[in-house]
Enzyme design. Structure first.
Site, PDB file in Angstrom:
ATOM      1  N   LYS A 157     -48.493 -23.347  18.188  1.00  0.00           N
ATOM      2  CA  LYS A 157     -48.826 -23.851  16.854  1.00  0.00           C
ATOM      3  C   LYS A 157     -50.329 -23.798  16.597  1.00  0.00           C
ATOM      4  O   LYS A 157     -50.783 -23.427  15.505  1.00  0.00           O
ATOM      5  CB  LYS A 157     -48.302 -25.273  16.693  1.00  0.00           C
ATOM      6  CG  LYS A 157     -46.785 -25.369  16.720  1.00  0.00           C
ATOM      7  CD  LYS A 157     -46.312 -26.811  16.657  1.00  0.00           C
ATOM      8  CE  LYS A 157     -44.790 -26.884  16.686  1.00  0.00           C
ATOM      9  NZ  LYS A 157     -44.294 -28.274  16.653  1.00  0.00           N
ATOM     10  N   GLY A 173     -44.859  -8.554  27.581  1.00  0.00           N
ATOM     11  CA  GLY A 173     -44.970  -7.840  28.850  1.00  0.00           C
ATOM     12  C   GLY A 173     -44.133  -8.394  29.976  1.00  0.00           C
ATOM     13  O   GLY A 173     -44.470  -8.187  31.143  1.00  0.00           O
ATOM     14  N   SER A 201     -40.481 -31.833  14.147  1.00  0.00           N
ATOM     15  CA  SER A 201     -41.945 -31.826  14.136  1.00  0.00           C
ATOM     16  C   SER A 201     -42.546 -31.731  12.746  1.00  0.00           C
ATOM     17  O   SER A 201     -43.759 -31.866  12.593  1.00  0.00           O
ATOM     18  CB  SER A 201     -42.453 -30.654  14.988  1.00  0.00           C
ATOM     19  OG  SER A 201     -42.040 -29.423  14.427  1.00  0.00           O
TER      20      SER A 201
END
Length: 855
Positions: free
Chosen positions: A775, A413, A732
């Site tokens: 995540k 949006g 990561s």
């Protein structure tokens, strides 16, 4: 020895030594018919004069220029003798001194009729071609070329065909003479009077425009009829070109005459109007622009430039090209909103209500807009008090606008939020898409020196919106390109700098325009591709992906009502249950935004609309079990994560993507070998380095985990990350790779309900990473119950929605050992999870949506 034609003037006539007038075509007056010219005796050794770019034919008279020293000597020797020389064309006109192999073998025996010495040492000679010869052998090359030659006569068979060819050639030549302005008209009549086909062929070839190869071809053809055939083809081509050129010239002349006629008529019309006392239209236009300039409210510099251009236009005739350029420039100047603004609606409560009506959630963005309105309101109410306060900052002026940048995945949006902000503030809204723009002039405009120049998109948008304080959205600012035409991102530095945009100069206008009151809102999917100087000028507001709960509320409060309106349905004709909406979210969409969710709801509404249009009257109630009937089989089938991690060597990692978070499986396996280490799955360089660091850590601490210390010397390790077509990178996944390797080498499966993320060091430390909220939402979406995170990422959990925090367990670790204690099952527990038939069962089943289609 070098020759070239000179003074081949179509209208000139030459005089022989005896004063006899010779026509330019070299057509000698014919003696009585039936009388033949006595054959010229050819010397045993004939001087050969190479010609550059020209072919001399028998029975023709041609002027030549002689400039080379040995050519001058050749002419001098020939004039002292019988005045006979051999003329042959050079195959390579660019050569200064051609040798025998550079000359054609067929040439013309010529007689020097006249010689004129020039003051610069060169000669002008007039030669008459006698007959065609062939060079048998060159006998000397110094001081000039000499050769033994033989006569090479043409063949001619008299008859009707030859006569027809002669007449057609003469007719076409006469037509060509009419089309060439420089040729005298009597030349065509003289050609018509020539009865000898051979003489006509050579005479026409002398005047016809053609290449050296084509001219030599005419000379070498033995049959006179073949020569005429070739000349007819060349004449036809030349006439077509000349007629086309005459047509083009006629059209251009007609256009010039038309313009002159219009100019004279306008002058007469102006004179008539002056006599009648009528006002000149040109003067009326100038006065109209003068009035508009006064009313436009331009700053002094812009007004001076506009009036200067207006004075220039008043002195120009309306038909001139410069008049149109100046008129277009003035039209842009007077149509810009120099002092037109829309009043702000500073009611904070009203703005909050409008923002909540249009969008669910997005509290950070809404709070920033409300803060902006509150500050504007206070400045307006306390303007008098603030002016009385002493200030020591004499350089920086007060900032009136704001420059925001919404960063988030597609479909959350961002663009519609800009329209909502404009509605809440009572301002006009305009938007330009920057994706794919590569030309700096698209932002700053084109200079007026170019044909068709116009202002840049910033000025064009302000002209369309007719306000200088709109909400201005720069969409997809992260997708701007750059090439040899400039860097648009660099041009935006001035637009988005509060210290500079008060005097933004478009290249076309070349006067300052105030952008300080514009509320600029940029949108982007990621920050990495935005240049650092441009990123530094914007206030970054991150808009993360939506949770399932947020998507449910957005669907019930916004998407479903909008789809009812767009598909012509009335309230009550279709009802979605909560279970149906949640099933659509889980099994038919996988995205950070809600675009696909809205499309799925729209498909259901269209099927209901189709049924109503066919005559159905009962209302539709869409429950969870009805969804496949409207949308087909689920796009994302459910599978147990247990089945993916029941084998040792598979661990669950968490990843950040531009479209939100995602879950990835890291698989490790071993086979007999010797220190082989293979990485697959479209891994980037950083992720490959993390995998190498993970292997080094496991090898260094093998004894601590009960792994044979020399395992790597007898094994090859292969690490694979599924979805190989999707590029992956970043540090990561380090903790996940270590977990998969230790699970493989210790034969201990990973817990199926645990996901993890974190960067590792060779000393076993777990370092913080980014994208924690995305995540964690991805882990919650697939049904994981616990997430292993770096200890230093604990502060990032505050951004996670409260309902997700309550539903999940977060294990914060500082070392790899702590993570392995939580992630790996012990051997006894793993053994109990194995059933009697050999299959492994999980004691904590958790379900995840697979990215594969159920088809």
């Amino acid at each position: 020895m070098w020759m070239r034609p000179f003074g081949l003037d179509w209208e000139g006539y030459f005089l022989s030594d005896e004063g006899e007038e010779i026509p330019p075509m070299g057509i000698q007056p014919e003696s009585g018919r039936g009388q033949e010219e006595p054959a010229v005796e050819i010397p045993e050794e004939l001087p050969i004069l190479p010609l550059r770019g020209v072919v001399v034919y028998p029975l023709t008279v041609v002027p030549l220029a002689v400039g080379q020293p040995r050519s001058i000597r050749l002419v001098d020797d020939a004039v002292l003798g019988r005045k006979l020389i051999g003329l042959v064309a050079s195959k390579r006109p660019e050569l200064e001194e051609p040798m025998p192999e550079d000359c054609y073998a067929v040439g013309t025996l010529a007689l020097i009729q006249r010689l004129l010495r020039m003051p610069d040492g060169t000669m002008r000679i007039l030669v008459m071609g006698l007959e065609r010869i062939r060079i048998v052998e060159y006998t000397a090359t110094q001081p000039y070329l000499k050769a033994r030659v033989e006569r090479h006569p043409e063949t001619m068979t008299p008859g009707p065909e030859l006569e027809a060819l002669r007449r057609k050639t003469a007719e076409l030549f006469a037509r060509m003479v009419e089309l060439v302005p420089g040729l005298p008209d009597q030349l065509g009549a003289m050609a018509m009077a020539v009865e000898d086909p051979k003489q006509l062929a050579y005479a026409v070839a002398t005047y016809l425009r053609m290449s050296l190869q084509e001219a030599q071809e005419i000379l070498e053809l033995d049959d006179v009829a073949a020569k005429l055939h070739r000349l007819i083809a060349l004449l036809t081509r030349e006439i077509e070109v000349l007629e086309l050129g005459r047509k083009i010239q006629s059209e251009a002349q007609a256009q010039v005459e038309k313009m002159q006629r219009e100019f004279f008529l306008r002058q007469q019309l102006e004179a008539i109007r002056r006599e009648l006392g009528e006002v000149d239209e040109h003067q009326m236009e100038v006065e109209e622009f003068r009035r508009k300039i006064e009313e436009a409210g331009m700053p002094p510099e812009a007004k001076r430039e506009a009036l200067r251009e207006l004075e220039r236009m008043a002195k120009l005739p309306p038909a001139s090209a410069e008049y149109g350029v100046i008129r277009t420039y003035l039209d842009w100047m007077v149509s810009l909103p120099w002092n037109r603004t829309t009043p702000d609606n500073l009611d904070v409560a009203h703005a909050r209500k409008v923002l909540d009506e249009d969008h669910y959630g997005l509290q950070d963005v809404k709070e920033r807009i409300l803060e902006y309105l509150a500050v504007r309101k206070l400045k307006q109410e306390r303007a008098g008090q603030l002016e009385e306060l002493e200030t020591r900052d004499y350089i920086r002026r007060a900032r009136e606008g704001a420059i925001l940048c919404f960063v988030g995945p597609p479909g959350v949006g961002k663009t519609s939020l800009g329209q909502s902000i404009a509605r809440a503030m009572g301002r006009k809204f305009t938007r330009i898409a920057l994706g794919g723009i590569r030309d700096e002039a698209e932002i700053r405009g084109f200079r007026r020196t170019y044909v068709g120049a116009m202002p840049g998109r910033i000025i064009q948008a302000l002209r369309r919106v007719e306000s200088r304080n709109p909400v201005f959205m720069l969409d997809e600012v992260d997708k701007i390109g750059a090439d040899w035409r400039g860097d648009p991102a660099s041009a935006l530095l001035e637009v988005l700098d509060p210290e500079q945009n008060r005097e933004f100069r478009d290249h076309y206008l070349d006067v300052p325009f105030d952008l300080s009151q514009v509320l600029f809102i940029c949108t982007a999917n990621q920050l990495d591709t935005i240049p650092a100087p441009l990123r530094d000028r914007m206030e970054i507001i991150f808009i993360p992906g939506y949770t399932e709960t947020e998507k449910f509320h957005i669907a019930m409060g916004y998407l479903i009502p909008r789809q009812l309106r767009e598909n012509g349905l009335l309230p009550g004709e279709i009802t979605f249950t909560e279970a149906a909406v949640r099933r659509i979210i889980r099994e038919y969409t996988r995205e950070a935004g809600v675009r696909n969710l809205e499309r799925a709801i729209g498909r259901v509404c269209r099927k209901v609309a189709t049924r109503i249009a066919e005559g159905a009257t009962e209302a539709a109630l869409v429950d969870a079990e009805d969804v496949p009937r409207y949308l087909g089989k689920p796009l994302f089938t459910e599978e147990e994560i247990t089945h993916r991690v029941e084998v040792p060597g598979v661990a669950i990692g968490l990843a950040w993507t531009p479209t939100g978070g995602d879950v990835l499986f890291i698989e490790a396996t071993r086979m007999p070998g010797s220190k082989g280490f293979v990485l697959t799955g479209s891994l980037g360089e950083v992720m490959r380095e993390s995998a190498q660091a993970a292997l080094s850590y496991v090898r260094a601490h093998a004894k601590d985990y009960g792994i044979p210390e020399r395992f790597f010397e007898q094994s090859d390790i292969h690490i694979h990350v599924p979805a190989g077509a999707v590029p992956k990178d970043g540090p990561s996944a380090g903790i996940t790779i270590v977990t998969a390797l230790v699970s493989l080498l210790t034969d201990r499966p990973v817990r199926p309900d645990v996901g993890m993320t974190g960067e590792i060091t060779l000393r076993g430390k777990v370092l913080p990473v980014g994208g924690i909220k995305e995540k964690v939402l991805a882990a919650h979406r697939v049904g994981l119950r616990a997430v292993i995170l770096p200890k230093r990422n604990e502060k990032d959990l505050e951004d996670v929605p409260e309902d997700v925090r309550q539903a999940m367990q977060f294990v914060l670790v500082e070392s790899i050992d702590e993570a392995l204690q939580v992630a790996l099952q012990d051997r006894r527990e793993s053994a109990r999870a194995v059933s009697r038939d050999g299959t492994r069962r999980s004691r904590a089943p958790a379900k995840a949506k697979s990215g594969r289609s159920s088809r």
